[in-house]
Scaffold this motif. Sequence first.
Motif, PDB file in Angstrom:
ATOM      1  N   GLY A 293       0.799  -1.219   0.000  1.00  3.75           N
ATOM      2  CA  GLY A 293       0.000   0.000   0.000  1.00  3.75           C
ATOM      3  C   GLY A 293       0.828   1.263   0.000  1.00  3.75           C
ATOM      4  O   GLY A 293       0.501   2.237  -0.698  1.00  3.75           O
ATOM      5  N   SER A 294       1.910   1.291   0.778  1.00  4.63           N
ATOM      6  CA  SER A 294       2.746   2.495   0.818  1.00  4.63           C
ATOM      7  C   SER A 294       3.399   2.751  -0.540  1.00  4.63           C
ATOM      8  O   SER A 294       3.593   3.908  -0.940  1.00  4.63           O
ATOM      9  CB  SER A 294       3.810   2.372   1.912  1.00  4.63           C
ATOM     10  OG  SER A 294       4.611   1.210   1.720  1.00  4.63           O
ATOM     11  N   ALA A 295       3.721   1.675  -1.269  1.00  6.14           N
ATOM     12  CA  ALA A 295       4.277   1.835  -2.616  1.00  6.14           C
ATOM     13  C   ALA A 295       3.201   2.317  -3.588  1.00  6.14           C
ATOM     14  O   ALA A 295       3.481   3.117  -4.493  1.00  6.14           O
ATOM     15  CB  ALA A 295       4.878   0.520  -3.100  1.00  6.14           C
ATOM     16  N   VAL A 296       1.969   1.848  -3.407  1.00  8.76           N
ATOM     17  CA  VAL A 296       0.860   2.305  -4.251  1.00  8.76           C
ATOM     18  C   VAL A 296       0.594   3.787  -4.027  1.00  8.76           C
ATOM     19  O   VAL A 296       0.396   4.548  -4.978  1.00  8.76           O
ATOM     20  CB  VAL A 296      -0.407   1.474  -3.969  1.00  8.76           C
ATOM     21  CG1 VAL A 296      -1.626   2.076  -4.668  1.00  8.76           C
ATOM     22  CG2 VAL A 296      -0.220   0.030  -4.424  1.00  8.76           C
ATOM     23  N   VAL A 297       0.602   4.209  -2.768  1.00  8.30           N
ATOM     24  CA  VAL A 297       0.397   5.627  -2.459  1.00  8.30           C
ATOM     25  C   VAL A 297       1.456   6.475  -3.147  1.00  8.30           C
ATOM     26  O   VAL A 297       1.159   7.509  -3.775  1.00  8.30           O
ATOM     27  CB  VAL A 297       0.417   5.848  -0.930  1.00  8.30           C
ATOM     28  CG1 VAL A 297       0.509   7.340  -0.596  1.00  8.30           C
ATOM     29  CG2 VAL A 297      -0.823   5.239  -0.288  1.00  8.30           C
ATOM     30  N   ARG A 298       2.693   6.067  -3.044  1.00  5.06           N
ATOM     31  CA  ARG A 298       3.789   6.816  -3.668  1.00  5.06           C
ATOM     32  C   ARG A 298       3.620   6.857  -5.190  1.00  5.06           C
ATOM     33  O   ARG A 298       3.804   7.905  -5.831  1.00  5.06           O
ATOM     34  CB  ARG A 298       5.127   6.183  -3.303  1.00  5.06           C
ATOM     35  CG  ARG A 298       6.348   6.999  -3.720  1.00  5.06           C
ATOM     36  CD  ARG A 298       7.646   6.314  -3.335  1.00  5.06           C
ATOM     37  NE  ARG A 298       7.631   5.859  -1.959  1.00  5.06           N
ATOM     38  CZ  ARG A 298       7.687   4.588  -1.584  1.00  5.06           C
ATOM     39  NH1 ARG A 298       7.775   3.626  -2.503  1.00  5.06           N
ATOM     40  NH2 ARG A 298       7.664   4.249  -0.306  1.00  5.06           N
ATOM     41  N   GLU A 299       3.257   5.717  -5.781  1.00  7.80           N
ATOM     42  CA  GLU A 299       3.045   5.630  -7.224  1.00  7.80           C
ATOM     43  C   GLU A 299       1.935   6.571  -7.682  1.00  7.80           C
ATOM     44  O   GLU A 299       2.066   7.283  -8.687  1.00  7.80           O
ATOM     45  CB  GLU A 299       2.700   4.185  -7.603  1.00  7.80           C
ATOM     46  CG  GLU A 299       2.308   3.961  -9.055  1.00  7.80           C
ATOM     47  CD  GLU A 299       3.462   4.011 -10.023  1.00  7.80           C
ATOM     48  OE1 GLU A 299       3.220   4.273 -11.227  1.00  7.80           O
ATOM     49  OE2 GLU A 299       4.618   3.793  -9.596  1.00  7.80           O
ATOM     50  N   LEU A 300       0.843   6.606  -6.938  1.00  6.17           N
ATOM     51  CA  LEU A 300      -0.276   7.470  -7.288  1.00  6.17           C
ATOM     52  C   LEU A 300       0.109   8.955  -7.193  1.00  6.17           C
ATOM     53  O   LEU A 300      -0.190   9.752  -8.085  1.00  6.17           O
ATOM     54  CB  LEU A 300      -1.464   7.192  -6.371  1.00  6.17           C
ATOM     55  CG  LEU A 300      -2.183   5.856  -6.571  1.00  6.17           C
ATOM     56  CD1 LEU A 300      -3.142   5.593  -5.411  1.00  6.17           C
ATOM     57  CD2 LEU A 300      -2.943   5.837  -7.898  1.00  6.17           C
ATOM     58  N   LEU A 301       0.776   9.306  -6.111  1.00  3.71           N
ATOM     59  CA  LEU A 301       1.170  10.697  -5.915  1.00  3.71           C
ATOM     60  C   LEU A 301       2.150  11.152  -6.991  1.00  3.71           C
ATOM     61  O   LEU A 301       2.043  12.274  -7.514  1.00  3.71           O
ATOM     62  CB  LEU A 301       1.773  10.881  -4.523  1.00  3.71           C
ATOM     63  CG  LEU A 301       0.807  10.711  -3.338  1.00  3.71           C
ATOM     64  CD1 LEU A 301       1.570  10.708  -2.020  1.00  3.71           C
ATOM     65  CD2 LEU A 301      -0.245  11.822  -3.336  1.00  3.71           C
ATOM     66  N   GLN A 302       3.085  10.292  -7.334  1.00  2.94           N
ATOM     67  CA  GLN A 302       4.076  10.645  -8.361  1.00  2.94           C
ATOM     68  C   GLN A 302       3.428  10.815  -9.731  1.00  2.94           C
ATOM     69  O   GLN A 302       3.944  11.549 -10.580  1.00  2.94           O
ATOM     70  CB  GLN A 302       5.176   9.588  -8.418  1.00  2.94           C
ATOM     71  CG  GLN A 302       6.099   9.608  -7.208  1.00  2.94           C
ATOM     72  CD  GLN A 302       7.132   8.487  -7.217  1.00  2.94           C
ATOM     73  OE1 GLN A 302       7.035   7.526  -7.994  1.00  2.94           O
ATOM     74  NE2 GLN A 302       8.129   8.595  -6.354  1.00  2.94           N
ATOM     75  N   ALA A 303       2.280  10.131  -9.928  1.00  2.00           N
ATOM     76  CA  ALA A 303       1.565  10.245 -11.204  1.00  2.00           C
ATOM     77  C   ALA A 303       0.610  11.438 -11.213  1.00  2.00           C
ATOM     78  O   ALA A 303      -0.100  11.660 -12.205  1.00  2.00           O
ATOM     79  CB  ALA A 303       0.797   8.958 -11.477  1.00  2.00           C
ATOM     80  N   GLY A 304       0.570  12.206 -10.118  1.00  2.00           N
ATOM     81  CA  GLY A 304      -0.238  13.404 -10.076  1.00  2.00           C
ATOM     82  C   GLY A 304      -1.613  13.249  -9.463  1.00  2.00           C
ATOM     83  O   GLY A 304      -2.419  14.189  -9.470  1.00  2.00           O
ATOM     84  N   HIS A 305      -1.907  12.070  -8.926  1.00  2.00           N
ATOM     85  CA  HIS A 305      -3.192  11.840  -8.278  1.00  2.00           C
ATOM     86  C   HIS A 305      -3.143  12.280  -6.820  1.00  2.00           C
ATOM     87  O   HIS A 305      -2.063  12.380  -6.212  1.00  2.00           O
ATOM     88  CB  HIS A 305      -3.567  10.356  -8.340  1.00  2.00           C
ATOM     89  CG  HIS A 305      -3.661   9.816  -9.730  1.00  2.00           C
ATOM     90  ND1 HIS A 305      -4.579  10.286 -10.650  1.00  2.00           N
ATOM     91  CD2 HIS A 305      -2.951   8.840 -10.368  1.00  2.00           C
ATOM     92  CE1 HIS A 305      -4.428   9.623 -11.786  1.00  2.00           C
ATOM     93  NE2 HIS A 305      -3.447   8.751 -11.643  1.00  2.00           N
ATOM     94  N   GLY A 306      -4.310  12.512  -6.233  1.00  3.34           N
ATOM     95  CA  GLY A 306      -4.416  12.722  -4.800  1.00  3.34           C
ATOM     96  C   GLY A 306      -4.768  11.411  -4.127  1.00  3.34           C
ATOM     97  O   GLY A 306      -5.392  10.539  -4.735  1.00  3.34           O
ATOM     98  N   VAL A 307      -4.380  11.248  -2.882  1.00  2.00           N
ATOM     99  CA  VAL A 307      -4.636  10.007  -2.149  1.00  2.00           C
ATOM    100  C   VAL A 307      -5.306  10.324  -0.825  1.00  2.00           C
ATOM    101  O   VAL A 307      -4.856  11.190  -0.066  1.00  2.00           O
ATOM    102  CB  VAL A 307      -3.333   9.223  -1.889  1.00  2.00           C
ATOM    103  CG1 VAL A 307      -3.601   8.019  -0.981  1.00  2.00           C
ATOM    104  CG2 VAL A 307      -2.712   8.763  -3.204  1.00  2.00           C
TER     105      VAL A 307
END
Length: 305
Positions: free
Chosen positions: A13-27
Amino acid sequence: MRVFVTGATGFIGSAVVRELLQAGHGVLGLARSDSSAAALTAAGAEVHRGDLEDLDSLSAGAAASDGVIHLAFDHAFTDFAGAGAKDLNAVRTLAGALEGSGRPLVITSGTLLLAGIAPGRTGTEDIVAPPGTDVPRLASEAAALEWAERGVRTSVVRLSPSVHGDGDKGFLPALVNAAHEKGVAAHVGEGDNRWPGVHRLDAARLFRLAVESAPAGSVLHAAGEEGVPMREIMGAIGRRLNLPVRSVTAEEAKEGGYFSFLTDFVQLDNPTSSAVTRKLLGWHPEGPTLLQDLADGHYFDHLDA
């Protein structure tokens, strides 16, 4: 997108959060403790307090988001049925909050379940559980796919039994610890049974691609490698620990308690294809292989300390 993520502070999950944020999404990350909330804030995510049993909290988090990635699961091996029931309730709640919206819901399952419903076959994305199944996690898969007919862009990501990488606390560390404690790296029989593997960061990227664009009703396989023979996995562990590698019978493995709670899992043959997933979403695993990760040494750092 603003994505609601359960299990947002876990290994994957922590890697998914980082991936989403780096792609410009909000989490918006689900947090059941102050420490989890602090970790999410530090990562740059919003915090939503609650847990898997707080269905009102799950519904509110989903309703307030543009999509959901559901990673949280109660890994209680002593009550897998209970954990599965809790997961099923969570999936139904999250899907219900998104009904008719066309928004995405990505849930998590495992490729090892394919060894039970399609033994002797290479697992492919088109293999699904029979109707009415009550097998934990497979029931959640079936429920999620049903919601694809009710205006929710649902997809299922089946994770390999080894989602490996630095910080892993799953099956591979348990095998390392078993070898260290028993003084031998053992496999059952010839050790020809295979486990697929995927690097943590590759799995995270697949979850991001799924929430962005997976078609409704998709089943996706997070398998960077189709299958690594258990003999090779235990061989790599034995070499690193300078221990003998040998075969044990199924009876020896069970009676000797060599693998503890993993006794049944280490005997499963679970070759898994991700060809459809790669073509559908353009997913191309780039991280180290399972054996490369073992050779890197971080799985053994706690023993060297």
